[in-house]
Design an enzyme around this catalytic site. Structure first.
Site, mmCIF file in Angstrom:
data_model
loop_
_atom_site.group_PDB
_atom_site.id
_atom_site.type_symbol
_atom_site.label_atom_id
_atom_site.label_comp_id
_atom_site.label_asym_id
_atom_site.label_seq_id
_atom_site.Cartn_x
_atom_site.Cartn_y
_atom_site.Cartn_z
ATOM 1 N N LYS A 191 2.125 0.279 6.305
ATOM 2 C CA LYS A 191 1.789 1.372 7.217
ATOM 3 C C LYS A 191 0.731 2.213 6.915
ATOM 4 C CE LYS A 191 5.095 4.043 4.439
ATOM 5 N NZ LYS A 191 3.910 5.209 3.959
ATOM 6 N N ASP A 193 6.349 2.529 -0.720
ATOM 7 C CA ASP A 193 4.915 2.562 -1.372
ATOM 8 C C ASP A 193 4.958 2.439 -2.795
ATOM 9 O OD1 ASP A 193 4.682 3.029 1.307
ATOM 10 O OD2 ASP A 193 4.064 5.205 1.087
ATOM 11 N N CYS A 229 4.691 10.831 0.920
ATOM 12 C CA CYS A 229 5.517 9.782 1.973
ATOM 13 C C CYS A 229 7.102 9.747 1.810
ATOM 14 C CB CYS A 229 4.861 8.390 1.688
ATOM 15 S SG CYS A 229 3.131 8.028 2.028
#
Length: 181
Positions: A77, A14, A110
């Site tokens: 995601k 990310d 995350c």
């Protein structure tokens, strides 16, 4: 645990545009992630990149996108943890590698949830602690302490690359050395 490049995957979590303006050490962290990606590519370590809800957070930052090898695979995601996405989970299972090297954003969300899921699934997890960040240093520090306590191995980009080579006679030694200088 000793890193085995034939049994490893680099997972970049990310590193997206929305974080650029809110993470204080973003340029330094991004530089280290790009070094990890370049080194992994030279050493034959597959690279996987995830994007958390890119419609809202933007895509992977351009500097990193330009560094990625053609073989890198990207996944979108919505789950915070990487293994919460069945497509990613199945891809990792199909590759059959047991060591996962992790870097990216944000350390306490995350990255942390991904590492916890990975260790619970039986993977050996190495976290590149100099290639992760959070908006607040206290969140990053808390997450690193918690991950270390839960069995994640903390290391650095440079240490990971040298460990993967194991010897200065490695055919890629000079190439790796030029990346980390």
């Amino acid at each position: 645990m000793i890193l085995d490049p034939r049994n490893s995957i680099l997972i970049v979590i990310d590193v997206q545009e929305a974080f650029r303006s809110v993470i204080g050490d973003f340029p330094l962290m991004l530089s280290r992630i790009c070094s990890a990606v370049k080194g992994a590519d030279l050493l034959g370590i597959p690279v996987i990149v995830t994007e958390q809800y890119p419609k809202g957070l933007g895509s992977t930052v351009e500097e990193l996108s330009l560094t990625l090898p053609e073989s890198a695979i990207r996944f979108e995601k919505t789950s915070f943890g990487v293994l919460g996405n069945a497509t990613i989970r199945d891809h990792l299972l199909n590759l059959g590698h047991r060591q996962l090297v992790v870097c990216g954003l944000e350390t306490h969300v995350c990255v942390a949830q991904s590492c916890q899921q990975m260790t619970a699934a039986g993977y050996e997890v190495l976290l590149l602690e100099d290639a992760v960040s959070s908006r607040f240093e206290s969140d990053r520090t808390t997450a690193l302490n918690r991950l270390r306590a839960s069995g994640v191995t903390l290391t650095s980009v440079e240490a990971m690359l040298f460990e993967a080579m194991q010897d200065s006679r490695h055919p890629r030694f000079k190439d790796i050395q030029s990346i980390i200088k």
